[in-house]
Motif scaffolding. Sequence first.
Motif, PDB file in Angstrom:
ATOM      1  N   SER A  38       0.831  -1.204   0.000  1.00  0.00           N
ATOM      2  CA  SER A  38       0.000   0.000   0.000  1.00  0.00           C
ATOM      3  C   SER A  38       0.866   1.255   0.000  1.00  0.00           C
ATOM      4  O   SER A  38       0.588   2.218  -0.724  1.00  0.00           O
ATOM      5  N   GLY A  39       1.918   1.236   0.804  1.00  0.00           N
ATOM      6  CA  GLY A  39       2.818   2.383   0.850  1.00  0.00           C
ATOM      7  C   GLY A  39       3.516   2.627  -0.470  1.00  0.00           C
ATOM      8  O   GLY A  39       3.617   3.772  -0.943  1.00  0.00           O
ATOM      9  N   THR A  40       4.008   1.562  -1.096  1.00  0.00           N
ATOM     10  CA  THR A  40       4.733   1.719  -2.362  1.00  0.00           C
ATOM     11  C   THR A  40       3.810   2.184  -3.488  1.00  0.00           C
ATOM     12  O   THR A  40       4.198   3.025  -4.307  1.00  0.00           O
ATOM     13  N   LEU A  41       2.605   1.651  -3.542  1.00  0.00           N
ATOM     14  CA  LEU A  41       1.688   2.028  -4.614  1.00  0.00           C
ATOM     15  C   LEU A  41       1.251   3.486  -4.511  1.00  0.00           C
ATOM     16  O   LEU A  41       1.222   4.214  -5.507  1.00  0.00           O
ATOM     17  N   ILE A  42       0.909   3.914  -3.307  1.00  0.00           N
ATOM     18  CA  ILE A  42       0.487   5.297  -3.115  1.00  0.00           C
ATOM     19  C   ILE A  42       1.648   6.250  -3.403  1.00  0.00           C
ATOM     20  O   ILE A  42       1.485   7.281  -4.063  1.00  0.00           O
ATOM     21  N   ALA A  43       2.833   5.885  -2.925  1.00  0.00           N
ATOM     22  CA  ALA A  43       4.005   6.747  -3.112  1.00  0.00           C
ATOM     23  C   ALA A  43       4.388   6.865  -4.583  1.00  0.00           C
ATOM     24  O   ALA A  43       4.627   7.970  -5.085  1.00  0.00           O
ATOM     25  N   VAL A  44       4.439   5.753  -5.296  1.00  0.00           N
ATOM     26  CA  VAL A  44       4.872   5.798  -6.689  1.00  0.00           C
ATOM     27  C   VAL A  44       3.865   6.546  -7.548  1.00  0.00           C
ATOM     28  O   VAL A  44       4.218   7.166  -8.556  1.00  0.00           O
ATOM     29  N   THR A  45       2.614   6.538  -7.144  1.00  0.00           N
ATOM     30  CA  THR A  45       1.584   7.276  -7.880  1.00  0.00           C
ATOM     31  C   THR A  45       1.845   8.775  -7.824  1.00  0.00           C
ATOM     32  O   THR A  45       1.834   9.459  -8.860  1.00  0.00           O
ATOM     33  N   PHE A  46       2.099   9.277  -6.615  1.00  0.00           N
ATOM     34  CA  PHE A  46       2.243  10.722  -6.443  1.00  0.00           C
ATOM     35  C   PHE A  46       3.665  11.220  -6.684  1.00  0.00           C
ATOM     36  O   PHE A  46       3.861  12.405  -6.984  1.00  0.00           O
ATOM     37  N   PHE A  47       4.661  10.339  -6.564  1.00  0.00           N
ATOM     38  CA  PHE A  47       6.038  10.771  -6.771  1.00  0.00           C
ATOM     39  C   PHE A  47       6.472  10.672  -8.228  1.00  0.00           C
ATOM     40  O   PHE A  47       7.395  11.358  -8.640  1.00  0.00           O
ATOM     41  N   ASP A  48       5.818   9.797  -9.009  1.00  0.00           N
ATOM     42  CA  ASP A  48       6.293   9.600 -10.381  1.00  0.00           C
ATOM     43  C   ASP A  48       5.205   9.403 -11.439  1.00  0.00           C
ATOM     44  O   ASP A  48       5.227  10.064 -12.467  1.00  0.00           O
ATOM     45  N   ILE A  49       4.278   8.481 -11.214  1.00  0.00           N
ATOM     46  CA  ILE A  49       3.317   8.161 -12.271  1.00  0.00           C
ATOM     47  C   ILE A  49       2.490   9.380 -12.670  1.00  0.00           C
ATOM     48  O   ILE A  49       2.424   9.744 -13.857  1.00  0.00           O
ATOM     49  N   LEU A  50       1.853  10.018 -11.703  1.00  0.00           N
ATOM     50  CA  LEU A  50       1.012  11.177 -12.006  1.00  0.00           C
ATOM     51  C   LEU A  50       1.823  12.364 -12.524  1.00  0.00           C
ATOM     52  O   LEU A  50       1.428  12.998 -13.513  1.00  0.00           O
ATOM     53  N   PRO A  51       2.980  12.689 -11.907  1.00  0.00           N
ATOM     54  CA  PRO A  51       3.797  13.776 -12.471  1.00  0.00           C
ATOM     55  C   PRO A  51       4.226  13.526 -13.912  1.00  0.00           C
ATOM     56  O   PRO A  51       4.241  14.454 -14.725  1.00  0.00           O
ATOM     57  N   GLU A  52       4.586  12.269 -14.239  1.00  0.00           N
ATOM     58  CA  GLU A  52       4.984  11.950 -15.607  1.00  0.00           C
ATOM     59  C   GLU A  52       3.815  12.136 -16.567  1.00  0.00           C
ATOM     60  O   GLU A  52       3.973  12.657 -17.672  1.00  0.00           O
ATOM     61  N   SER A  53       2.637  11.715 -16.143  1.00  0.00           N
ATOM     62  CA  SER A  53       1.449  11.882 -16.974  1.00  0.00           C
ATOM     63  C   SER A  53       1.178  13.363 -17.240  1.00  0.00           C
ATOM     64  O   SER A  53       0.872  13.770 -18.368  1.00  0.00           O
ATOM     65  N   LEU A  54       1.287  14.168 -16.196  1.00  0.00           N
ATOM     66  CA  LEU A  54       1.055  15.611 -16.326  1.00  0.00           C
ATOM     67  C   LEU A  54       2.121  16.266 -17.210  1.00  0.00           C
ATOM     68  O   LEU A  54       1.826  17.166 -18.002  1.00  0.00           O
ATOM     69  N   GLU A  55       3.360  15.790 -17.072  1.00  0.00           N
ATOM     70  CA  GLU A  55       4.448  16.355 -17.877  1.00  0.00           C
ATOM     71  C   GLU A  55       4.234  16.059 -19.359  1.00  0.00           C
ATOM     72  O   GLU A  55       4.424  16.934 -20.213  1.00  0.00           O
ATOM     73  N   ILE A  56       3.831  14.828 -19.676  1.00  0.00           N
ATOM     74  CA  ILE A  56       3.579  14.465 -21.072  1.00  0.00           C
ATOM     75  C   ILE A  56       2.397  15.253 -21.618  1.00  0.00           C
ATOM     76  O   ILE A  56       2.433  15.744 -22.751  1.00  0.00           O
ATOM     77  N   SER A  57       1.340  15.363 -20.815  1.00  0.00           N
ATOM     78  CA  SER A  57       0.149  16.092 -21.272  1.00  0.00           C
ATOM     79  C   SER A  57       0.479  17.553 -21.552  1.00  0.00           C
ATOM     80  O   SER A  57      -0.037  18.154 -22.499  1.00  0.00           O
ATOM     81  N   GLU A  58       1.360  18.125 -20.735  1.00  0.00           N
ATOM     82  CA  GLU A  58       1.753  19.516 -20.948  1.00  0.00           C
ATOM     83  C   GLU A  58       2.534  19.673 -22.246  1.00  0.00           C
ATOM     84  O   GLU A  58       2.377  20.665 -22.969  1.00  0.00           O
ATOM     85  N   SER A  59       3.366  18.668 -22.550  1.00  0.00           N
ATOM     86  CA  SER A  59       4.190  18.743 -23.762  1.00  0.00           C
ATOM     87  C   SER A  59       3.364  18.654 -25.036  1.00  0.00           C
ATOM     88  O   SER A  59       3.793  19.115 -26.094  1.00  0.00           O
ATOM     89  N   ILE A  60       2.171  18.057 -24.950  1.00  0.00           N
ATOM     90  CA  ILE A  60       1.314  17.929 -26.134  1.00  0.00           C
ATOM     91  C   ILE A  60       0.077  18.819 -26.028  1.00  0.00           C
ATOM     92  O   ILE A  60      -0.879  18.661 -26.794  1.00  0.00           O
TER      93      ILE A  60
END
Length: 239
Positions: A38-60
């Motif tokens: 639970s700790g790893t899934l929540i952390a990886v979501t907010f530390f990397d997965i969601l930021p990467e998604s937002l970064e890609i969306s901003e680039s396009i």
Amino acid sequence: MDWVIIGLAVTTFISTFIGGTLAIKFKKALPYFFAFASGTLIAVTFFDILPESLEISESINLPIRYIMITVVAAFLFYSLLEKFFLIHHHEGDESHGHIMGPIGAGSLVIHSFLDGVAIGAAYRVDPAIGLVVALAVIFHDFTDGINTVTLMLKNKQHVKNARIFLFMDALAPIIGIAITSFIGVSPLILSLILAAFAGEFIYIGAVNLLPETYKNPNWKTVCTTVVGVVLILILTSII
């Protein structure tokens, strides 16, 4: 397909298989497995997965609102899906309870295939992103293996059948990675896939796994959750 993506595929298989095997052999330790996951899934979501998604969306120039809608939609989808299985499990008769084992485990197999698709798609766009997604999936697949076995055994399925579904669940991400590695995925699709997995990981980590730790409320489970968060923070800071 290079050696890195092959290694990631093999690691997902090993992670799933180890998780399921430990669930069979060390059932008393399951609360700690759930707490860590639970700790790893929540952390990886907010530390990397969601930021990467937002970064890609901003680039396009994709509106952030679409990413957030996808996150919420994925969260609700998995919430409704689990409630569907729970309602039918509790309202069904004894034989229906047996059927829910393969149905639930089968859904995890499909989900693991989609995990592999996410890794392959992300890796084609950017190996660094692919590695981050793979780390999330690898930790997630560990709990997938646990959940696959648990669903089968809870529904009075034989251990042999549980092992069969465990093998299928472990193999599914490899197939997903292999297929997606040869098929191009646009940044738009990738950003939405990452957003969907963010919503899924939030649900699995915060709603599905974390409450399991409340059944054994002690400082050890709390510390195990924190260790999972800190580990992901360190890993995502290095990558």
